[in-house]
Design an enzyme around this catalytic site. Structure first.
Site: not given
Length: 314
Positions: A76, A148, A224, A218
């Site tokens: 991340k 990404f 994460k 989302r």
């Protein structure tokens, strides 16, 4: 001969509707004559001026019990979300980023989703660089676009990875890099990888479900994982400092929104504030990010520490 009285119209007595009608008629005549451009309603101008935010894939928080084997794992990067729409570089809110022309020269007309990153521990530097309306070439030389995903590629993520790697390879610029993806077999292996990543200066890990399509929402398709939790709160007051902080702000009184019909929670946030921030604190009404370790019984974050002020333009 008897004279007849002459009746003159008093301009001040002309009705408002009549005046309005005459002005509109004059306006239309000037438009038809090509001497005046039709005016747009203020609401239309406001809509046209508002940036269009890209529909990005957003992450939820990883938790034990997730089927780790179903996900690809990557570092991340703590930077600024960047979206290349095929023509220009945008923030997650749709604001155009004033990157130097050489930075995006030769990029394909293919949307790319990534992170504008200045290196480990350089979040503030990345934000400062991206926010500049007139790009600083030297600052941009230190930036990397860590790609990404390819939002318009189609197919599941496991199929988009080789397409992404091939695209970045063809761009062939050192500041454009494909984020490395790998598999881990278990929660324990994930925790070990996260510890190693954080030790090297990383913020944490991202988990991307291999079977997922790119959807601008989302969901659990993107997670994460960090050694601490973080959240955002609104500043509602400044609490005066005491002792060595006399004359400065001792803490921020912040509020997190309520959920499931419950009222919002307020708590003091002082840990992590620098002397500069105590002298020039985030204004009341601004939003700040803080990290914490779980919640106490009343729902207040435990060991909350200030991280940064949120920039709503990024």
């Amino acid at each position: 001969m008897t004279s007849r009285p002459i009746h003159r119209t008093n301009p001040s007595r002309v009705s408002a509707p009549a005046t309005c009608f005459r002005l509109k008629a004059l306006h239309l005549l000037l438009v038809f004559a090509g001497l005046l451009t039709p005016a747009l309603p203020a609401s239309a101008l406001a809509v046209s001026a508002a940036p269009q935010a890209p529909q990005l894939m957003l992450a939820k928080v990883y938790h034990p019990g997730v089927a780790v084997r179903d996900y690809w794992v990557s570092e991340k990067y703590d930077g600024v979300r960047g979206y290349w729409d095929g023509e220009k570089l945008l923030t997650r809110n749709g604001e155009r980023i004033a990157a130097p022309a050489w930075f995006t020269a030769g990029w394909p007309k293919v949307p790319m989703d990534g992170e504008l990153w200045a290196g480990h521990g350089q979040f503030a530097r990345a934000v400062s660089t991206v926010r500049q309306q007139s790009p600083d070439a030297a600052a941009w030389r230190a930036m990397r676009f860590m790609v990404f995903d390819l939002p318009a590629q189609g197919g599941i993520f496991s199929e988009r990875i080789p397409a992404l790697n091939g695209l970045v390879s063809r761009i062939d610029q050192p500041w454009v890099q494909a984020v490395a993806q790998s598999k881990v077999p278990s929660h324990g292996a994930l925790q070990a990888l996260m510890a190693a990543t954080v030790k090297q200066g990383g913020e944490g890990l991202m988990l991307h479900r291999g079977a997922s399509l790119y959807k601008g929402q989302r969901s659990d398709d993107l997670l994460k994982a960090k050694p601490h939790e973080d959240n955002e709160a609104r500043v509602v007051a400044h609490i005066p400092g005491q002792g060595k902080y006399a004359g400065m702000v001792g803490a921020l009184l912040v509020e997190i929104p309520g959920t499931a019909g419950k009222a919002g929670q307020r708590f003091k946030l002082g840990s992590g504030l620098s002397d500069e921030l105590r002298q020039n604190p985030p204004p009341v009404g601004s939003t700040v990010t803080y990290r914490f370790r779980g919640l106490n019984d009343s729902g207040i974050p435990r060991f909350a520490t200030f991280m940064r002020v949120r920039d709503d333009t990024l």
